[in-house]
Each structure stands twice: as C-alpha cells, then as structure tokens.
Write an enzyme that holds these catalytic residues in place. Structure first.
Site, PDB file in Angstrom:
ATOM      1  N   VAL A  87     -61.077   0.686 -14.793  1.00  0.00           N
ATOM      2  CA  VAL A  87     -60.351   0.244 -13.603  1.00  0.00           C
ATOM      3  C   VAL A  87     -60.769   1.141 -12.446  1.00  0.00           C
ATOM      4  O   VAL A  87     -60.448   2.337 -12.430  1.00  0.00           O
ATOM      5  CB  VAL A  87     -58.826   0.329 -13.820  1.00  0.00           C
ATOM      6  CG1 VAL A  87     -58.086  -0.033 -12.525  1.00  0.00           C
ATOM      7  CG2 VAL A  87     -58.385  -0.602 -14.936  1.00  0.00           C
ATOM      8  N   HIS A  95     -67.261   6.675  -2.814  1.00  0.00           N
ATOM      9  CA  HIS A  95     -67.399   6.905  -4.264  1.00  0.00           C
ATOM     10  C   HIS A  95     -67.224   5.594  -5.025  1.00  0.00           C
ATOM     11  O   HIS A  95     -67.986   5.269  -5.931  1.00  0.00           O
ATOM     12  CB  HIS A  95     -66.346   7.930  -4.687  1.00  0.00           C
ATOM     13  CG  HIS A  95     -66.641   8.603  -5.972  1.00  0.00           C
ATOM     14  ND1 HIS A  95     -65.708   8.734  -6.972  1.00  0.00           N
ATOM     15  CD2 HIS A  95     -67.772   9.201  -6.447  1.00  0.00           C
ATOM     16  CE1 HIS A  95     -66.240   9.374  -7.994  1.00  0.00           C
ATOM     17  NE2 HIS A  95     -67.483   9.666  -7.711  1.00  0.00           N
ATOM     18  N   PHE A 120     -68.273  -7.660 -19.463  1.00  0.00           N
ATOM     19  CA  PHE A 120     -67.969  -6.893 -18.242  1.00  0.00           C
ATOM     20  C   PHE A 120     -66.455  -6.766 -18.067  1.00  0.00           C
ATOM     21  O   PHE A 120     -65.801  -7.655 -17.512  1.00  0.00           O
ATOM     22  CB  PHE A 120     -68.607  -7.568 -17.018  1.00  0.00           C
ATOM     23  CG  PHE A 120     -68.482  -6.745 -15.760  1.00  0.00           C
ATOM     24  CD1 PHE A 120     -67.679  -7.144 -14.706  1.00  0.00           C
ATOM     25  CD2 PHE A 120     -69.175  -5.547 -15.647  1.00  0.00           C
ATOM     26  CE1 PHE A 120     -67.555  -6.373 -13.558  1.00  0.00           C
ATOM     27  CE2 PHE A 120     -69.059  -4.770 -14.501  1.00  0.00           C
ATOM     28  CZ  PHE A 120     -68.253  -5.182 -13.457  1.00  0.00           C
TER      29      PHE A 120
HETATM   30  N1  LIG Z   1     -62.199   7.030  -9.194  1.00  0.00           N
HETATM   31  C1  LIG Z   1     -62.322   6.474 -10.458  1.00  0.00           C
HETATM   32  C2  LIG Z   1     -63.162   7.022 -11.418  1.00  0.00           C
HETATM   33  N2  LIG Z   1     -63.889   8.137 -11.130  1.00  0.00           N
HETATM   34  C3  LIG Z   1     -64.464   8.979 -12.169  1.00  0.00           C
HETATM   35  C4  LIG Z   1     -65.870   8.514 -12.595  1.00  0.00           C
HETATM   36  O1  LIG Z   1     -65.816   7.267 -13.255  1.00  0.00           O
HETATM   37  C5  LIG Z   1     -66.490   9.541 -13.539  1.00  0.00           C
HETATM   38  O2  LIG Z   1     -65.681   9.671 -14.687  1.00  0.00           O
HETATM   39  C6  LIG Z   1     -66.630  10.912 -12.899  1.00  0.00           C
HETATM   40  O3  LIG Z   1     -67.310  10.771 -11.647  1.00  0.00           O
HETATM   41  C7  LIG Z   1     -67.423  11.883 -13.788  1.00  0.00           C
HETATM   42  O4  LIG Z   1     -68.694  11.366 -14.087  1.00  0.00           O
HETATM   43  N3  LIG Z   1     -63.289   6.444 -12.634  1.00  0.00           N
HETATM   44  C8  LIG Z   1     -62.568   5.303 -12.946  1.00  0.00           C
HETATM   45  O5  LIG Z   1     -62.685   4.781 -14.069  1.00  0.00           O
HETATM   46  N4  LIG Z   1     -61.727   4.760 -12.000  1.00  0.00           N
HETATM   47  C9  LIG Z   1     -61.581   5.301 -10.769  1.00  0.00           C
HETATM   48  O6  LIG Z   1     -60.817   4.756  -9.927  1.00  0.00           O
HETATM   49  C1  LIG Z   2     -63.168   4.774  -7.507  1.00  0.00           C
HETATM   50  C2  LIG Z   2     -63.135   6.163  -7.031  1.00  0.00           C
HETATM   51  O1  LIG Z   2     -63.986   6.969  -7.305  1.00  0.00           O
HETATM   52  C3  LIG Z   2     -62.072   6.532  -6.042  1.00  0.00           C
HETATM   53  O2  LIG Z   2     -60.825   6.232  -6.618  1.00  0.00           O
HETATM   54  C4  LIG Z   2     -62.128   8.007  -5.679  1.00  0.00           C
HETATM   55  O3  LIG Z   2     -61.281   8.191  -4.556  1.00  0.00           O
HETATM   56  P1  LIG Z   2     -61.887   8.898  -3.237  1.00  0.00           P
HETATM   57  O4  LIG Z   2     -62.946   7.959  -2.674  1.00  0.00           O
HETATM   58  O5  LIG Z   2     -60.704   9.001  -2.283  1.00  0.00           O
HETATM   59  O6  LIG Z   2     -62.460  10.224  -3.635  1.00  0.00           O
END
Ligand SMILES: Nc1c(NC[C@H](O)[C@H](O)[C@H](O)CO)[nH]c(=O)[nH]c1=O
Ligand SMILES: CC(=O)[C@@H](O)COP(=O)(O)O
Length: 161
Positions: A87, A95, A120
């Site tokens: 999710v 990001h 997916f």
């Molecule tokens: N922001 C979300 C993340 N971020 C973490 C990355 O997926 C990853 O685990 C990290 O960058 C280390 O490699 N992951 C999600 O599943 N959902 C998010 O909203």
């Molecule tokens: C999907 C993400 O990586 C996001 O939730 C991270 O939040 P941010 O862009 O505010 O660092």
C-alpha cells in the site's frame, strides 16, 4: 468511478493443487492486513489449501519485487504464482512516484524472468481514504485483495501448468 472488480469469472477454477505465495509490505498495516485477508479468503473459496498458501512480509513495497522473485525461484516452495501486496500512499515528496513506477516495472520483470504469474497487488493511492476503500475498510468499494486471489488461481491454471 472506475468499473469495480474483476470481470465475471469465465469458468469454474479448482485451485486444490495450487501453491500460492503472498508477500506483503508492513507499511500501512491495517490496510495491508485487510487486503491479505481478502486474498486468502478468495484463494480458499477456489479450494486452495491453507497449507499451500505461503505468507511472508517485507519492510515496504520497494522490497516486493526482490522477495517475489526469491519466492518463485525457491525450489523448496514450488509456488505456482505469487501475490505481492503493498500500500503506497502519496506523501509530501516525489518518493511515492518513484517507488510506484519502479515497483510496477520490477514486478512485471519478475513475471517475465520466472515465467510465473505475479499478480499486481500494490495500491498506489493519493490518500489513505482511497486505500481504505480499496481494502474494503470503508464503504464504497470492494476489497481488491479478493480480485488478486482470484487472479492468482486463474492464471497458473490457464497458462502455467
Ligand atoms: N512510503 C511507503 C513505503 N516506503 C518504504 C519503501 O517501500 C522501502 O521499504 C524503503 O524505502 C526501504 O527500501 N513503503 C510502502 O509500502 N508504502 C508506503 O507508503
Ligand atoms: C509512498 C511514500 O514513500 C511516502 O509515503 C513517503 O512520504 P514522504 O514523501 O512525505 O516522505
């Protein structure tokens, strides 16, 4: 509103001989848990045995492609398909966009490299509300995990066995 849910099932599928992997991220746990439960519910509805549903977790969605490929290549597991579940919810930086794009393309590459179905199961949502609705936690949409479970039965029975 987008058309909801899978197209009508085109035939009865018996998943009793299938082995299916679910690998889920640990970000947004409440939503993830609902999606995983929906996928398992549908797998069982198609006669996939509980002992043939292998569930593992990874830190986040970015780790899903690596884990999915590892599970599919594991000769001890003998998986017929994998459902990576994540999710992603937009934050305040880019990001989100980079992870969504890279994970989507990487999961498709895993499918091409392993010649096994990779469903997916990643929600790429702009708000938490969008994600909760697509996990069936709030009214208005169905649990998308159920769609993914159905696809994980249909695809290996049609194309990989
Ligand atoms: N922001 C979300 C993340 N971020 C973490 C990355 O997926 C990853 O685990 C990290 O960058 C280390 O490699 N992951 C999600 O599943 N959902 C998010 O909203
Ligand atoms: C999907 C993400 O990586 C996001 O939730 C991270 O939040 P941010 O862009 O505010 O660092």
């Amino acid at each position: 509103m987008a058309v909801q849910g899978l197209g009508a099932i085109d035939q009865q599928y018996d998943g009793s001989a299938l082995r299916i992997g679910i690998v889920h991220a640990r970000w947004n746990k409440e939503i993830i848990d609902a999606l995983v439960a929906g996928a398992i519910k549908k797998l069982k509805a198609f006669n996939v045995k509980e002992e043939n549903i292998i569930v593992q977790s990874v830190p986040g969605s970015f780790e899903l492609p690596f884990a999915s490929r590892s599970l599919l290549k594991d000769e001890n597991l003998k998986l017929d398909a994998v459902i990576p579940i994540g999710v992603l919810i937009k934050g305040s930086t880019m990001h989100f966009e980079y992870i969504c794009d890279s994970v989507t393309h990487a999961l498709m590459r895993v499918q091409e490299e392993t010649h096994k179905p990779v469903i997916f199961g990643v929600l790429t949502c702009l708000t938490e509300e969008q994600a909760r609705k697509r996990a069936g936690l709030d009214p208005g949409m169905h649990n998308h995990g159920e769609d993914w479970g159905a696809a994980a039965v249909e695809m290996p029975l049609k194309y990989s066995r």
